[in-house]
Design an enzyme around this catalytic site. Sequence first.
Site, short mmCIF file in Angstrom:
data_model
loop_
_atom_site.label_atom_id
_atom_site.label_comp_id
_atom_site.label_asym_id
_atom_site.label_seq_id
_atom_site.Cartn_x
_atom_site.Cartn_y
_atom_site.Cartn_z
CD GLU A 1 -3.15 -36.91 45.68
OE1 GLU A 1 -3.20 -35.81 45.14
OE2 GLU A 1 -3.74 -37.16 46.75
CG ASP B 1 -9.71 -32.65 47.29
OD1 ASP B 1 -9.96 -32.41 46.11
OD2 ASP B 1 -10.08 -33.67 47.88
#
Lengths: 350, 350
Positions: A65, A236
């Site tokens: 990410e 998450d």
Amino acid sequence: MTTTPSDKALVPFVSVDHMMQLIHYIGAEDMLRGLADYIEVDFRRWQLFDKTPRVASHSAEGVIELMPTSDGDVYGFKYVNGHPKNTREGLQTVTAFGLLADVASGYPVLLSEMTLLTAMRTAATSALVARLLAPKHSKVMAMIGNGAQSEFQTLAMKAICGLREVRLYDTDRAATEKCAANLAGLGLTVTQCTTAEEAILGAQIITTCTADKQYATILSDNMIGSGVHINAIGGDCPGKTELAPAILQRSEIFVEYPEQTRVEGEIQQLAEDHPVTEIWQVLTGAAEGRCSDEQITLFDSVGFAIEDFSALRYVRDQLQATGLYTALDMLADPDDPRDLFGMLQRARSD
Amino acid sequence: MTTTPSDKALVPFVSVDHMMQLIHYIGAEDMLRGLADYIEVDFRRWQLFDKTPRVASHSAEGVIELMPTSDGDVYGFKYVNGHPKNTREGLQTVTAFGLLADVASGYPVLLSEMTLLTAMRTAATSALVARLLAPKHSKVMAMIGNGAQSEFQTLAMKAICGLREVRLYDTDRAATEKCAANLAGLGLTVTQCTTAEEAILGAQIITTCTADKQYATILSDNMIGSGVHINAIGGDCPGKTELAPAILQRSEIFVEYPEQTRVEGEIQQLAEDHPVTEIWQVLTGAAEGRCSDEQITLFDSVGFAIEDFSALRYVRDQLQATGLYTALDMLADPDDPRDLFGMLQRARSD
């Protein structure tokens, strides 16, 4: 001709070794408090920031990410991966590095390791939020999941919320023993527990931080009594949650950035319009935090780019006084900016 | 205890100085050819890639962008800024760095300067496309805009397309003189021109590469005869174009990635459904390139993440043989991956 780069071409770089030295130089607890202060400052000016959900590249084994943000003067982003199977191969589940740049020129001004810094900022954020939402005078925390983040969470709760006792539980006994050994001598009562139920006994704060990339039920409904604060770290990413939906229904839910949390957090199990409160609104007084002693408050934490931005700002502000960085020759900077090719030609040694 | 990082924690880093040494070690023209080969290989497997338009953070003075992509095995991204006003302050308009990572573990495997490398890959891409689309036996190029990219463009056209003469023009005479001086002795006839019209005389390839962040008309319709190839580099962000719309209407238009080019390229001036051909389709034979001697072909180049990926792959493949890198202590990698805190504690020097 010399090819010595100019100052503008040199980007301060904080290595893992320098980050460890920085943490010890400042003191881990003082640094956690400092990070919490920087995060609070940035959460209070939340609306200034350019916010975008992280840019994720998913694969069968994990995710990579990029998390960018900007306050208009400074731009920052973090590179972070999440690969739960890594631990089986002796690698970290999460590694990270980050960068700050000057918005006016686009030139990077800091490159830093962020594996350690992310552990520190995640813990500082959890403790900042617990100070806001947990029952007053909370002294006991259950720490469910005793992996790489667990000691940081515990130490931040001590430094920022006045925690006195931590009760550890992990499905892997060796993880609990590792965590207990690391926490020994840091001024906390550390209790190793053999079940999650035992860990929760007498705890005002319950932190869950496990790493499986799947829907798991770390906490079931009948384990949670009234009046506690749940600090849920491990849910998450899409498909990864830790709490039974019934707990969510009984809780007042607080999040960092709803657009991201609804996709990645515990609340991916709930309807899209389920009410949540944003932490920055509690900090500015625009929304209420805990309203009663009986309320269950839940921080559904997924980690947001602004926390990394705050952490990088904090590190940047320590550079001059500590000198704990090296200068990285990362940017080509010819004397005449249009003469990049000339700089290259002059660097020729023959 | 030692805090020496393990191999996994060390990321090979190619500094600006190492990149210049690498270019000279390989030879600029050979490296341009090598880059073009890597870019061609990746364009031919275009459909494999995870493609996403760049993630841009715009400000009044410029833009900071992250350009990620992945082929499923390797992930790459580039950080790049574009600040036209920077040159007035002695800074580069564009600076960049990039990273490759292993998709399976998420661990970075290369960090590299990309200001020089971007100039090299942009030029290699232009020449690869010109070899595909320009009239056969093109020998003369007009180079309109003689800034930092101009020499790289010219050298790539020589190395890859057999260019023999370049005709230079810039509104700033000093830029043209700088470019001519840098190109002297590289085996090309270099002609300095005082107007764009003069530069275009006899040219089969016309390259435009100017830097103002505005709609400008560098080429007007009556300047362009039949049968030329236009290599338009400078129209590369919203609100920034170089060509008169009438030229676009007369040209067969080729692009990297339509979703991005329609927002950033020359064709932002055209209707959203104006037909364009993707370069990868010409390379694989799925679409036609130049169909006649009279046709005007236009490469509306904005730069795409896959070109950076190819360039970083190329650099990575040179590391072992050349040793032109340093090992950067960027990733925390404790012996037991769950023992990040223990690694931190053991690093304490007191």
